[in-house]
Scaffold this motif. Structure first.
Motif, PDB file in Angstrom:
ATOM      1  N   ASN A   1       0.809  -1.214   0.000  1.00  0.00           N
ATOM      2  CA  ASN A   1       0.000   0.000   0.000  1.00  0.00           C
ATOM      3  C   ASN A   1       0.843   1.265   0.000  1.00  0.00           C
ATOM      4  OD1 ASN A   1      -2.526  -1.222  -0.094  1.00  0.00           O
ATOM      5  ND2 ASN A   1      -2.561  -1.550   2.124  1.00  0.00           N
ATOM      6  N   ASP A   2       1.987   1.242   0.718  1.00  0.00           N
ATOM      7  CA  ASP A   2       2.789   2.464   0.759  1.00  0.00           C
ATOM      8  C   ASP A   2       3.369   2.785  -0.624  1.00  0.00           C
ATOM      9  OD1 ASP A   2       4.612   0.313   0.885  1.00  0.00           O
ATOM     10  OD2 ASP A   2       6.123   1.551   1.869  1.00  0.00           O
TER      11      ASP A   2
ATOM     12  N   ASP B   1       0.587   4.476  -2.625  1.00  0.00           N
ATOM     13  CA  ASP B   1       0.433   5.876  -2.223  1.00  0.00           C
ATOM     14  C   ASP B   1       1.538   6.733  -2.841  1.00  0.00           C
ATOM     15  OD1 ASP B   1      -1.757   5.132  -0.726  1.00  0.00           O
ATOM     16  OD2 ASP B   1      -0.657   5.031   1.179  1.00  0.00           O
TER      17      ASP B   1
ATOM     18  N   GLU C   1       0.800   7.293  -6.607  1.00  0.00           N
ATOM     19  CA  GLU C   1      -0.295   8.241  -6.833  1.00  0.00           C
ATOM     20  C   GLU C   1       0.157   9.685  -6.572  1.00  0.00           C
ATOM     21  OE1 GLU C   1      -3.476   6.742  -4.438  1.00  0.00           O
ATOM     22  OE2 GLU C   1      -4.132   5.313  -5.975  1.00  0.00           O
TER      23      GLU C   1
ATOM     24  N   LYS D   1       2.185  13.358   4.063  1.00  0.00           N
ATOM     25  CA  LYS D   1       1.314  12.452   3.318  1.00  0.00           C
ATOM     26  C   LYS D   1       1.945  11.062   3.171  1.00  0.00           C
ATOM     27  CE  LYS D   1      -1.745  15.289   0.569  1.00  0.00           C
ATOM     28  NZ  LYS D   1      -2.905  14.497   0.990  1.00  0.00           N
TER      29      LYS D   1
END
Length: 873
Positions: A38-39, A42, A45, A99
């Motif tokens: 998932n990191d 992120d 994106e 973020k």
């Protein structure tokens, strides 16, 4: 041009930065299941969202994109900072770090992916010496630029406008002379290697994937946006197109059934039901060990291709081969299984092949989509992907795609040692990123297998399996004996450093005699010069002895590398028609094919007898494979005439001086010597390998080398298993410090040390070790100019048309070392003689396309026949 004076464009066709960024994010949304962390998702994106901020600069908007209403309208050249570097300058790194959950390493990777996503060679100047440009931007009133960006991307950054701010602290450091690389580590070039050494393996993997997915999605979205009809579509229609970044593949059972249907179509008994056809490949793949990383060793014609199709399962896969002709054959077979809408083709002339003689422009879409890596099945030459093992700029796009794909490497033995080392490193890199490989060959060099064993492992355990049909079905291959070798030793002399490689007239007579006996005779020589000479002598002998009625002139064919692309295709078709595999039992015409090693692979023929100059054992096996291909099982040549002795069908010509007419330029002498030793061992009781190795010095070995040449007229009946075993032994007995293997190990050491190629073109040259130059015979000048004049009048003129109409018709390849003797200028000087008033742009294009094509005089005997090396492949 934008209607809003503050709107930022991303493309010169009116695509806004907001729309372009959204298209890339939508594209990644179709791929985000390809990476499970998932990191990393992120990071990708965020990199996509911020990657083109630098396009806000007025110079880029007005001068580069033609957005003439844009404000601010200052187009100072000193503000022409390359847009990918400038993007980093408009990022609030503290907010970006938040973020990224305050992960400093991920921040580095994202900034690097953004800064270098469009690498250009000129970028280095801004990296090292851009202080004046950065000082100019520091002193520029930038509030309007920041507001333009915040307004443009507000929706995509969820209103968090503070992530877009001019980084004045970084600009101050750059203006004071710090290098951009001190802030953001470049992923390319050896110069910056010390800055990359601090990053661990897991970090490098993240870095590659973040950069790679950004580049892949950016390229694909841009590819779609170049089509003007795309701009007119609504969001739902656009998403449908963006979905195609990965076209869905057939289900496994569909692949199985398609293969069975193809087999049934070839059967003489069409009544057998498709479901009743058994596939050995399917049975082997029921073993889970065969479904992942695998080495498959199996004879030519055993069904390796179908095995590869099934091994790929329902995953995306790339099928690579060394030769274009072989790639086209496999592509045609793959389309029958997977469909034309799911199969891509890539090699240097794939566009010409797909265009076809009927100029079907629709088929060119296959090439365009294949370049985007979007098909679930892509068949290509190895040089389309393996040079990325040298990690030139942009390699991450390839690595990211291969990280969730499967790659088939077919015929690895056909690559030279340097290229093989690059392939081994590429396999290792892809394995570490999560991709899977299938290495298929009939003859796997032992040194390659050993390196893969050392590299493809985890916690001391190897992470690949091996399926060796030779060993699993040993008795069957021991009983298949199609070839009996006889050695023909030719005494020749060396004079004034020049060796005489003339083949005796007696051998010409024997070749013709075999053809007169209604046999198909294949003659393979090491050099083009030798092939031309033997072809002419055979024709002359037949004419002199008036045997034309027995051997028709059209049944004597010459094939080598120095024909144009069109001529090669015409001759190849003629060869496969006259020497069709399998040979028809009613074919009773004598035929002779004289060729160089271009005939060893990718040409599907069946002959009766082979005359060949000595070559390395693996190449010799390939050549023998062109003889009696019609027999697949339970065949013993010695038992075909009852009790009568059967004559040899393989004649190996060995020159005492230089071994073969290439004289060490075509093949390493070490490989030839070891092959001769192995063949002498096979036909004698003496262990000649031990004898040769026990000689103390190279001088002593040179003095005694005649002892290692098999006796004249000695014969060996060779089984298929014996051939496999001899090739295996050849690479086992090579000296690791010898000239041949040194190339392999030195290249691997260089790559392991972190070597990176500065340019993709340089990586291509290193991988292919290009030795040939493109030339046009001066005698064809008038025809060339006439054809080019006609070409200029075409409305559809592009490089594909130029390749098809001009390069395929006029250009041949000659060795680079001939250029000093052959050079008569460059073809651009012919283009300059063509007068055209209405469209000078076409002339500029043509000159660019002809800039590396040389003019030669092929009829000048003083230039072309000066040395034996002149006409080597």
């Amino acid at each position: 041009m934008a209607d809003n004076k503050n709107q930022i464009l991303a493309k010169d066709n009116g695509i806004s930065l907001k729309l372009h960024t959204k298209d890339i994010l939508d594209t990644f949304n179709k791929l985000n299941n390809k990476t499970t962390q998932n990191d990393i998702k992120d990071c990708i994106e965020l990199a996509i969202t911020l990657h083109d901020l630098g396009k806000v600069l007025p110079y880029f908007q007005i001068v580069v994109l033609g957005n003439n209403n844009y404000e601010p309208c200052d187009v100072d050249k000193e503000l022409n900072i390359y847009h990918s570097l400038a993007s980093v300058l408009f990022i609030n790194q503290e907010k970006l770090k938040e973020k990224l959950l305050n992960n400093d390493k991920n921040l580095k990777y994202v900034l690097s992916a953004i800064a270098y996503h469009h690498w250009k060679n000129s970028l280095e100047m801004d990296l090292r010496y851009g202080s004046e440009k950065f000082e100019k931007l520091l002193n520029y009133t930038s509030e309007q630029l920041v507001k333009n960006l915040q307004d443009e991307l507000n929706e995509l950054i969820n209103g968090e406008n503070d992530i877009i701010q001019l980084n004045k602290a970084m600009l101050q450091g750059l203006a004071n002379g710090l290098s951009f690389a001190d802030y953001v580590i470049p992923p390319y070039q050896l110069y910056w290697l010390p800055k990359r050494l601090e990053i661990d393996e897991e970090g490098k993997k993240k870095w590659i994937l973040i950069s790679g997915f950004l580049q892949r999605c950016d390229h694909y979205a841009s590819f779609c946006e170049e089509d003007n009809s795309f701009i007119q579509k609504n969001d739902e229609e656009k998403n449908g197109i963006l979905d195609n970044i990965e076209i869905e593949k057939l289900e496994y059972n569909q692949i199985v059934n398609k293969i069975k249907e193809e087999i049934k179509n070839k059967l003489t008994n069409k009544t057998e039901k498709t479901q009743d056809i058994s596939l050995w490949q399917e049975e082997k793949l029921k073993d889970n060990n065969c479904k992942n990383n695998l080495i498959l060793i199996a004879p030519t014609g055993s069904g390796k291709t179908e095995f590869a199709f099934l091994w790929s399962g329902e995953e995306k896969f790339f099928y690579t081969l060394p030769l274009r002709a072989a790639v086209e054959q496999i592509y045609d077979r793959a389309t029958k299984i997977f469909g034309e809408d799911k199969t891509g083709l890539l090699h240097s002339d794939a566009d010409v092949y797909l265009l076809g003689d009927d100029y079907n422009y629709e088929r060119l879409k296959v090439y365009d989509v294949a370049k985007q890596l979007s098909y679930p099945v892509i068949v290509s030459t190895g040089d389309q992907f393996f040079p990325y093992g040298l990690r030139p700029p942009g390699y991450e796009r390839i690595y990211a795609t291969f990280s969730y794909s499967r790659v088939v490497i077919d015929e690895i033995q056909a690559y030279d040692p340097r290229a093989t080392a690059i392939i081994v490193k590429f396999i290792e890199d892809i394995y570490r990123l999560g991709g899977k490989f299938l290495l298929m060959t009939a003859t796997l060099p032992e040194y390659v297998k050993k390196e893969i064993e050392d590299r493809i492992k985890s916690n001391g355990e190897k992470h690949f399996d091996e399926l060796n049909l030779y060993e699993e079905e040993k008795s069957e291959y021991q009983n298949l004996k199609k070839h009996k070798l006889s050695f023909v030793n030719i005494s020749n002399k060396k004079k004034d450093k020049k060796i005489d490689f003339t083949i005796p007239e007696e051998i010409i007579k024997d070749i013709v005699s075999k053809a007169e006996d209604k046999k198909r005779v294949l003659v393979i020589l090491s050099t083009v010069k030798q092939a031309k000479n033997i072809y002419e002598r055979i024709k002359s002998y037949i004419e002199k002895n008036k045997t034309q009625n027995i051997i028709k002139d059209e049944n004597i064919i010459l094939f080598h590398s120095q024909f144009t692309l069109n001529e090669k295709q015409r001759i190849k078709n003629e060869i496969e028609n006259k020497f069709k595999n399998p040979k028809d039992q009613n074919d009773n015409e004598g035929k002779i094919l004289v060729a160089t090693q271009v005939v060893e692979a990718a040409i599907d023929i069946d002959t009766d007898i082979l005359y060949t100059e000595i070559c390395p054992m693996d190449a010799l096996v390939q050549r023998m494979g062109r003889v009696l291909r019609r027999y697949k099982k339970n065949f013993d040549l010695d038992k075909q005439n009852g009790t009568s002795k059967v004559s040899p069908n393989i004649y190996v010509l060995v020159f005492k001086e230089g071994y073969e007419s290439g004289n060490g330029r075509v093949y390493e002498s070490e490989l030839i010597e070891k092959t001769l030793i192995l063949l002498k061992d096979e036909g004698n009781d003496t262990n000649w390998q031990a004898y040769y190795d026990n000689l103390n010095t190279e001088k002593e070995k040179l003095k005694k080398k005649d002892d290692t040449i098999p006796d004249d007229n000695s014969e060996i009946l060779m089984s298929e298993y014996c051939k496999y075993d001899l090739v295996k032994k050849l690479y086992e007995i090579l000296n690791p410090n010898g000239k041949y293997l040194s190339k392999f190990y030195e290249t691997l050491s260089l790559l392991d040390a972190g070597f990176m190629s500065d340019r993709r073109e340089e990586a291509q040259r290193m991988f292919r070790e290009i030795m040939n130059a493109s030339v046009i015979d001066i005698a064809k000048k008038n025809d060339f100019i006439k054809k080019v004049k006609n070409l200029i009048n075409r409305n559809d003129l592009n490089y594909t048309i130029f390749k098809k109409e001009i390069i395929a018709e006029f250009v041949i390849s000659v060795p680079y070392w001939n250029l000093e003797k052959l050079q008569d200028g460059v073809v651009t000087q012919w283009i300059e003689q063509i007068e055209i008033s209405d469209d000078n742009k076409k002339i500029v294009k043509l000159k660019e396309w002809c800039s590396d094509i040389f003019i030669v005089d092929l009829k000048d005997k003083n230039k072309t026949n000066k040395n034996d090396e002149d006409n080597i492949i």
